[in-house]
Design an enzyme around this catalytic site. Sequence first.
Site: not given
Ligand code: TYM
Length: 338
Positions: A116, A202, A205
């Site tokens: 990032k 990957k 979003k």
């Molecule tokens: P974020 O918003 O990037 O993604 C949300 C969830 O989606 C999963 N994910 C994917 N899984 C499979 N293939 C992909 N291409 C893909 N892109 C995203 C991520 O692994 C995630 O589970 N830091 C976290 C958010 C967060 C969080 C937390 C998660 C903040 N606090 C506490 C769990 C517990 C994040 O940025 O996810």
Amino acid sequence: MNSAPRPVVLSGIQPSGHLTLGNYLGAIKNWLPLYREYDCYYMLVDLHAITVRQDPAALRERCYEFLALYIACGLDPSNNVLFVQSHVGGHARLAWVLNCYTQMGELSRMTQFKDKSQKNADNINAGLFDYPVLMAADILLYDSAQVPVGDDQKQHLELTRDVAIRFNNLYGTPERPVFRVPEPMIPPVGARIMGLQDPTAKMSKSDDAVTNALYLLDPPDIITRKIKRAVTDMDNTVRYAPAEKPGVSNLLSILSATGGESIAALEARFAGQGYGAFKSAVAEAVVECLKPVQARYHEIREDRDELRRILRDGAVRAAVRADATLRRVHDVLGFIPE
Ligand code: TYM
């Protein structure tokens, strides 16, 4: 009735960009059955989202959109606590405490921070660096036993465990640890959905190229077109080999995770067939998987009063648990009770 407390599951998604099939297959889909065994908390992590610049009006709308999508995917607010991170003060407060127990060196090793900060070279703010500590606070605040996430969050989970263990060693006893040490829950298929145009990275979003990702709200014709144009290879055999055939392997993962058939069964089914028939089957499976989600979404999205009510209720329920943990932490640190 069995009144033993149930273990907790917690997870969250950043309201940045639009929800992708990766978010669904890597995370949300796996959250759906968990309420039967766990107390489930699912957040919209708006505090995390502002580590990169967000347009305020768009951020607000996106939070409503994501909440409506959580529900449309099948998360019933009466069985799952759905809430916004910034509505529960304990997240930022515990993050401050954990900051004092996390080393700069640990944070600088985080791959998400490295990625990032490359993408946002003009805004490498302290929040971006500190992001995993807030995530650790999210998780530890609820005594979470399991954290269902995609593969990319594994490193953050490891850091959370390290910080929890360190804190427990300082302030707890083996019989009475301060924090529950959480486990990641990563699905066997779908944990890492790759981009359609660049299957070596990957699906995300916040991707600039909209043809690289499948969004949960993409209409069927767009989904079909994107899949038909997905990058494959010249070998024309449907075989799972991520290093050698990243595009085809990704489509196999998508078809397996949406249609429920194993990858081995799919390889057998498409043996001797070209990529055309295979891509049509992938497109059909994704469209069918998203059809009920989209229909439900459009029914509930405009009822903002109801969405607000769900979030208010979720925040009250979340705060009960979060406040109890924070009191426990403040107590072991020697802070005067409030
Ligand atoms: P974020 O918003 O990037 O993604 C949300 C969830 O989606 C999963 N994910 C994917 N899984 C499979 N293939 C992909 N291409 C893909 N892109 C995203 C991520 O692994 C995630 O589970 N830091 C976290 C958010 C967060 C969080 C937390 C998660 C903040 N606090 C506490 C769990 C517990 C994040 O940025 O996810």
